[in-house]
Design a protein around this motif. Structure first.
Motif, PDB file in Angstrom:
ATOM      1  N   LEU A 193       0.626  -1.411  -0.060  1.00  0.00           N
ATOM      2  CA  LEU A 193       0.236   0.306   0.200  1.00  0.00           C
ATOM      3  C   LEU A 193       0.394   1.385  -0.282  1.00  0.00           C
ATOM      4  CD1 LEU A 193      -3.022  -0.681   2.280  1.00  0.00           C
ATOM      5  CD2 LEU A 193      -2.722  -0.336  -0.089  1.00  0.00           C
ATOM      6  N   THR A 194       2.142   1.440   1.104  1.00  0.00           N
ATOM      7  CA  THR A 194       2.793   2.626   1.251  1.00  0.00           C
ATOM      8  C   THR A 194       3.333   2.509   0.054  1.00  0.00           C
ATOM      9  OG1 THR A 194       3.908   1.153   2.315  1.00  0.00           O
ATOM     10  CG2 THR A 194       2.696   2.392   3.548  1.00  0.00           C
ATOM     11  N   GLU A 195       4.037   1.262  -0.929  1.00  0.00           N
ATOM     12  CA  GLU A 195       4.412   2.166  -2.195  1.00  0.00           C
ATOM     13  C   GLU A 195       3.451   2.493  -3.429  1.00  0.00           C
ATOM     14  OE1 GLU A 195       6.874  -1.815  -2.496  1.00  0.00           O
ATOM     15  OE2 GLU A 195       7.709  -1.486  -1.088  1.00  0.00           O
ATOM     16  N   ALA A 196       2.790   1.442  -3.239  1.00  0.00           N
ATOM     17  CA  ALA A 196       1.536   2.539  -4.401  1.00  0.00           C
ATOM     18  C   ALA A 196       0.805   3.610  -4.159  1.00  0.00           C
ATOM     19  CB  ALA A 196       0.250   1.073  -4.302  1.00  0.00           C
ATOM     20  N   VAL A 197       1.470   4.134  -3.034  1.00  0.00           N
ATOM     21  CA  VAL A 197       0.942   5.797  -2.990  1.00  0.00           C
ATOM     22  C   VAL A 197       1.424   6.043  -3.262  1.00  0.00           C
ATOM     23  CG1 VAL A 197       0.022   6.988  -1.630  1.00  0.00           C
ATOM     24  CG2 VAL A 197      -1.507   5.221  -0.944  1.00  0.00           C
ATOM     25  N   GLY A 198       3.090   5.741  -2.800  1.00  0.00           N
ATOM     26  CA  GLY A 198       4.107   6.482  -3.240  1.00  0.00           C
ATOM     27  C   GLY A 198       4.390   6.484  -4.912  1.00  0.00           C
ATOM     28  N   ARG A 199       4.173   5.661  -5.739  1.00  0.00           N
ATOM     29  CA  ARG A 199       3.730   4.959  -6.902  1.00  0.00           C
ATOM     30  C   ARG A 199       3.158   6.063  -7.850  1.00  0.00           C
ATOM     31  NH1 ARG A 199       3.298   0.181  -7.350  1.00  0.00           N
ATOM     32  NH2 ARG A 199       5.833  -0.061  -6.045  1.00  0.00           N
ATOM     33  N   TRP A 200       1.620   5.971  -7.393  1.00  0.00           N
ATOM     34  CA  TRP A 200       0.407   6.880  -7.634  1.00  0.00           C
ATOM     35  C   TRP A 200      -0.178   7.044  -7.245  1.00  0.00           C
ATOM     36  CZ3 TRP A 200       0.085   0.446  -8.310  1.00  0.00           C
ATOM     37  CH2 TRP A 200       0.738  -0.235  -9.475  1.00  0.00           C
ATOM     38  N   GLY A 201      -0.113   7.576  -6.064  1.00  0.00           N
ATOM     39  CA  GLY A 201      -1.192   8.455  -5.163  1.00  0.00           C
ATOM     40  C   GLY A 201      -0.833  10.220  -4.965  1.00  0.00           C
ATOM     41  N   GLY A 202      -0.045  10.587  -5.746  1.00  0.00           N
ATOM     42  CA  GLY A 202       0.388  12.197  -6.423  1.00  0.00           C
ATOM     43  C   GLY A 202       0.971  12.189  -4.993  1.00  0.00           C
ATOM     44  N   SER A 203       1.125  14.139  -5.260  1.00  0.00           N
ATOM     45  CA  SER A 203       1.557  14.267  -4.041  1.00  0.00           C
ATOM     46  C   SER A 203       1.252  15.426  -3.122  1.00  0.00           C
ATOM     47  CB  SER A 203       3.070  15.280  -4.217  1.00  0.00           C
ATOM     48  OG  SER A 203       2.680  16.025  -5.161  1.00  0.00           O
ATOM     49  N   GLY A 256     -12.549  10.572   3.563  1.00  0.00           N
ATOM     50  CA  GLY A 256     -13.604  10.075   2.346  1.00  0.00           C
ATOM     51  C   GLY A 256     -14.135   8.839   1.509  1.00  0.00           C
ATOM     52  N   LEU A 257     -13.519   7.338   2.205  1.00  0.00           N
ATOM     53  CA  LEU A 257     -14.235   6.378   1.471  1.00  0.00           C
ATOM     54  C   LEU A 257     -15.675   6.322   0.651  1.00  0.00           C
ATOM     55  CD1 LEU A 257     -12.661   3.925   4.375  1.00  0.00           C
ATOM     56  CD2 LEU A 257     -11.256   5.875   1.909  1.00  0.00           C
ATOM     57  N   THR A 258     -16.037   7.288   0.761  1.00  0.00           N
ATOM     58  CA  THR A 258     -17.316   7.379   0.193  1.00  0.00           C
ATOM     59  C   THR A 258     -17.530   8.114  -1.102  1.00  0.00           C
ATOM     60  OG1 THR A 258     -18.138   8.540   1.670  1.00  0.00           O
ATOM     61  CG2 THR A 258     -19.567   7.291   2.112  1.00  0.00           C
ATOM     62  N   GLY A 259     -16.328   8.657  -1.364  1.00  0.00           N
ATOM     63  CA  GLY A 259     -16.558   9.016  -3.208  1.00  0.00           C
ATOM     64  C   GLY A 259     -15.733  10.950  -3.175  1.00  0.00           C
ATOM     65  N   VAL A 260     -14.748  10.699  -1.839  1.00  0.00           N
ATOM     66  CA  VAL A 260     -13.812  12.021  -2.377  1.00  0.00           C
ATOM     67  C   VAL A 260     -13.593  12.017  -3.601  1.00  0.00           C
ATOM     68  CG1 VAL A 260     -12.416  13.096  -1.489  1.00  0.00           C
ATOM     69  CG2 VAL A 260     -13.900  13.017   0.134  1.00  0.00           C
ATOM     70  N   PRO A 261     -13.102  11.162  -3.979  1.00  0.00           N
ATOM     71  CA  PRO A 261     -11.954  11.611  -5.861  1.00  0.00           C
ATOM     72  C   PRO A 261     -13.012  12.097  -6.487  1.00  0.00           C
ATOM     73  CG  PRO A 261     -11.465   9.078  -4.414  1.00  0.00           C
ATOM     74  CD  PRO A 261     -12.703  10.275  -3.165  1.00  0.00           C
ATOM     75  N   TRP A 262     -14.295  11.881  -6.354  1.00  0.00           N
ATOM     76  CA  TRP A 262     -15.530  12.666  -7.275  1.00  0.00           C
ATOM     77  C   TRP A 262     -15.735  13.677  -7.287  1.00  0.00           C
ATOM     78  CZ3 TRP A 262     -15.510   8.678 -10.994  1.00  0.00           C
ATOM     79  CH2 TRP A 262     -15.630   7.455 -10.080  1.00  0.00           C
ATOM     80  N   SER A 263     -15.225  14.256  -6.356  1.00  0.00           N
ATOM     81  CA  SER A 263     -15.059  15.781  -6.100  1.00  0.00           C
ATOM     82  C   SER A 263     -14.190  17.009  -5.882  1.00  0.00           C
ATOM     83  CB  SER A 263     -15.643  16.324  -4.871  1.00  0.00           C
ATOM     84  OG  SER A 263     -15.006  15.086  -3.376  1.00  0.00           O
ATOM     85  N   GLU A 269      -9.297  17.155 -10.172  1.00  0.00           N
ATOM     86  CA  GLU A 269      -8.131  17.341 -10.588  1.00  0.00           C
ATOM     87  C   GLU A 269      -7.177  16.779 -10.244  1.00  0.00           C
ATOM     88  OE1 GLU A 269      -9.091  19.400  -7.060  1.00  0.00           O
ATOM     89  OE2 GLU A 269      -9.895  18.725  -8.808  1.00  0.00           O
ATOM     90  N   ASP A 270      -7.627  15.955  -9.169  1.00  0.00           N
ATOM     91  CA  ASP A 270      -6.443  14.789  -8.111  1.00  0.00           C
ATOM     92  C   ASP A 270      -5.761  13.826  -8.488  1.00  0.00           C
ATOM     93  OD1 ASP A 270      -5.132  13.825  -6.948  1.00  0.00           O
ATOM     94  OD2 ASP A 270      -5.963  14.136  -4.866  1.00  0.00           O
ATOM     95  N   SER A 271      -4.907  13.279  -9.001  1.00  0.00           N
ATOM     96  CA  SER A 271      -4.050  13.054  -9.876  1.00  0.00           C
ATOM     97  C   SER A 271      -4.376  11.388  -9.095  1.00  0.00           C
ATOM     98  CB  SER A 271      -2.707  12.696 -10.616  1.00  0.00           C
ATOM     99  OG  SER A 271      -2.198  12.978 -10.236  1.00  0.00           O
ATOM    100  N   GLY A 272      -4.418  11.606  -8.248  1.00  0.00           N
ATOM    101  CA  GLY A 272      -4.224  10.347  -7.188  1.00  0.00           C
ATOM    102  C   GLY A 272      -4.737   9.916  -6.625  1.00  0.00           C
ATOM    103  N   ASP A 280      -7.613   6.794 -11.869  1.00  0.00           N
ATOM    104  CA  ASP A 280      -7.315   8.118 -12.040  1.00  0.00           C
ATOM    105  C   ASP A 280      -6.326   8.450 -13.551  1.00  0.00           C
ATOM    106  OD1 ASP A 280      -7.609   9.088  -9.187  1.00  0.00           O
ATOM    107  OD2 ASP A 280      -5.659   7.418  -8.547  1.00  0.00           O
ATOM    108  N   ALA A 281      -5.801   7.310 -13.717  1.00  0.00           N
ATOM    109  CA  ALA A 281      -5.266   8.055 -14.958  1.00  0.00           C
ATOM    110  C   ALA A 281      -6.124   8.343 -16.116  1.00  0.00           C
ATOM    111  CB  ALA A 281      -4.535   7.005 -15.553  1.00  0.00           C
ATOM    112  N   GLY A 282      -7.731   7.491 -16.178  1.00  0.00           N
ATOM    113  CA  GLY A 282      -8.671   7.784 -17.488  1.00  0.00           C
ATOM    114  C   GLY A 282      -8.009   6.323 -18.283  1.00  0.00           C
TER     115      GLY A 282
END
Length: 556
Positions: free
Chosen positions: A26-36, A100-107, A110-113, A371-373
């Motif tokens: 998990l931590t490596e994936a967030v570091g790799r793909w989770g934005g900053s 934020g597990l109920t849907g924060v990414p949809w709001s 512009e957040d790439s991760g 995230d990447a579409g």
């Protein structure tokens, strides 16, 4: 009290650790793909420490011990159709929504991760208690479906994506946050939702925004019936037998209660903290979502997200069982040595660790595709992951439970709950056959999805001969589908999906996991260095990868 013998050789409580920070995948994936964003790691660490706390463990036990209770009427005889929960359930829901597990990414488009970080939080918090995660998943997944009707999305999306848990039946305008459920299946149809018989009749106006209908029918599985709003399928008169999708709120905009009669709560194998019900719709108000007769197409985006959460949730259940097994083996003595130092136990734990890492890595990579579409990779990758990762979970959890012996078979250790939960995600959102046939359809109708998956896997070519050979065989197999009859292709679908998933997992491991761990996975899953059961790794692979694989499966 009568004297008893001194208690020795018992394992300390499995609490006081950071579920997120102790998981390198998990931590490596967030570091790799989770934005900053500056707060990302800190937020997940807070959630991880809470997930590993004694308080969270107690909440999970209480929510499953004190199961939901259906209240159909009040003391005066009025129909109320409510579900009562232990306060622990609400505490679990509150943590999940505030994280934020109920849907924060949809709001935060512009957040790439954002989807990757939500996935990491989802895997982390799911390990505490999986039942309440069902409505969390549906709330997140409802957003893309609602966007087929912008007017409805404008009203509901801000509430569904809010970091606020606001339990209670009130109009949406008065809610700080909202939870979504769904009612797709019926007695006679099951996974075949086109066989649904619920009828929807258009009306002029009414206490709802949008194109209003009245629905009449019976839903066999309505998950999370205490939710604020539901997406349901029903037949309309002008749609040629194809169902339409409707938004059905429990409370209408004018404050009146919608007709939503809960007939009974299901007595389920697992997922016991969550309520699932049968519901009767009788002139129930609903608003059309998307186009009439295009209900299945409308909910496809929702299904994609719920299936991804099935992959993530199964990876979380496997990880939760595995970490408990490693914890037990580190502290338990038998036959003159600590269990974890026993060669055969190391073989079992190594094998479990390899598959747990591959499952989590696949889920996180698919979240990155969202995230990447990269819709092509997500389309096929989620389907093959849903089939294989979810199907493997009961076997893996059973082996982890067995590492504890009789202690794993009793409720107080938590493993029994994980075992009961393990089959759920393989059934929900399409059982194994449904998913396998869906993969065949995707390959035939959306060949770009197959090309995307093979391209992702081929990135790892040239590093391990077993992986290269598996890729060659897979490319030949899918090319040969064109020469098969529909029945022949269907009969081989499960084997094809299994090979697609294992090859993709192996390629991801080669790219992102430590080399010994990746090699052990590829040689055992794609080569011939493995028997039919867990713990049958070739001894050389245990020597090669055991220390590292088990260490990555342990919690600090």
């Amino acid at each position: 009290m009568a004297a008893t013998h001194e208690v020795t050789n018992q394992v300390p409580p499995f609490v006081g650790h950071d579920v997120y920070g102790s998981d390198p995948v998990l931590t490596e994936a967030v570091g790799r793909w989770g934005g900053s964003p500056p707060s990302a790691g800190a937020d997940l660490t807070v959630l991880g420490r809470r997930a590993g706390s004694a308080e969270a463990d107690e909440l999970s036990q209480r929510a499953n011990r004190n199961t939901p209770r259906l209240v159909t009427h009040d003391r005066w005889g009025h129909r109320v159709d409510e579900v009562e929960f232990d306060p622990a359930w609400h505490d679990l829901m509150r943590v999940a929504t505030e994280a934020g597990l109920t849907g924060v990414p949809w709001s935060e488009p512009e957040d790439s991760g954002a989807h990757v970080r939500r996935a990491a939080g989802f895997v982390t918090w799911s390990q505490v208690e999986a039942g309440h995660i069902c409505p969390i998943t549906m709330t997140n997944a409802a957003v893309p479906a609602l966007r087929h009707s912008p007017e409805l999305a404008a009203m509901w999306e801000p509430k569904l994506t809010a970091r606020a848990y606001d339990f209670g039946l009130r109009p949406v305008a008065e809610k700080a946050g909202a939870i979504a459920g769904m009612g797709m299946t019926e007695k006679q149809g099951g996974s075949d939702v086109r066989a649904n018989r619920t009828r929807a009749v258009a009306t002029d106006g009414g206490p709802l925004t949008g194109r209003t209908y009245r629905l009449t029918g019976h839903k066999w599985f309505c998950s999370a019936p205490m939710s604020d709003v539901f997406l349901v399928l029903a037949q309309t008169d002008g749609a040629d037998g194809s169902p339409s999708c409707f938004l059905v709120p429990r409370v209408l905009e004018d404050g009146s209660r919608n007709t939503f009669a809960l007939q009974r709560l299901k007595d389920k194998l697992g997922d016991r903290a969550n309520a699932s019900s049968e519901v009767e719709l009788d002139g129930t108000w609903g608003a059309l979502v998307g186009d009439e007769g295009r209900g299945v197409r409308t909910i496809i985006d929702m299904v994609a997200m719920t299936r991804l959460d099935c992959v993530l949730g199964s990876a979380a259940t496997t990880r939760a069982a595995l970490t408990r097994a490693v914890h037990h083996a580190r502290h338990r003595q038998a036959f003159g040595a600590t269990l974890i130092d026993q060669p055969l136990m190391r073989a079992v734990l190594t094998d479990l660790s390899l598959e747990s890492e591959a499952a989590t890595l696949l889920g996180m990579r698919l979240a990155h595709a969202i995230d990447a579409g990269d819709t092509d990779l997500a389309r096929l990758g989620v389907a093959v992951g849903k089939y294989w990762v979810c199907k493997r979970t009961p076997t893996l959890v059973a082996e982890a439970l067995e590492c504890l012996g009789g202690n794993g078979f009793v409720e107080e250790n938590g493993m029994a709950r994980h075992y009961r939960q393990a089959p759920l995600n393989s059934i929900w959102e399409g059982s194994g056959n449904v998913n396998a046939l869906d993969v065949l359809r995707a390959i035939g109708r959306q060949p770009a999805s197959l090309m995307a998956l093979l391209k992702e896997a081929s990135t790892a070519r040239g590093q391990l001969t077993d992986l290269d050979a598996a890729l060659d065989a897979l490319e030949a197999e899918v090319a040969g589908l064109a020469g098969l009859s529909e029945a022949e292709a269907a009969m081989g679908a499960r084997g094809l999906v299994e090979r697609l998933c294992l090859t993709l997992q192996g390629a991801l491991m080669v790219q992102h996991s430590p080399a010994p761990v990746a090699e052990a996975f590829v040689r055992s899953r794609l080569g011939d260095a493995h028997g039919h059961g867990v713990g049958t790794l070739e001894p050389g692979l245990v020597t090669l990868a055991g220390d590292l694989a088990i260490e990555r499966a342990a919690v600090a």
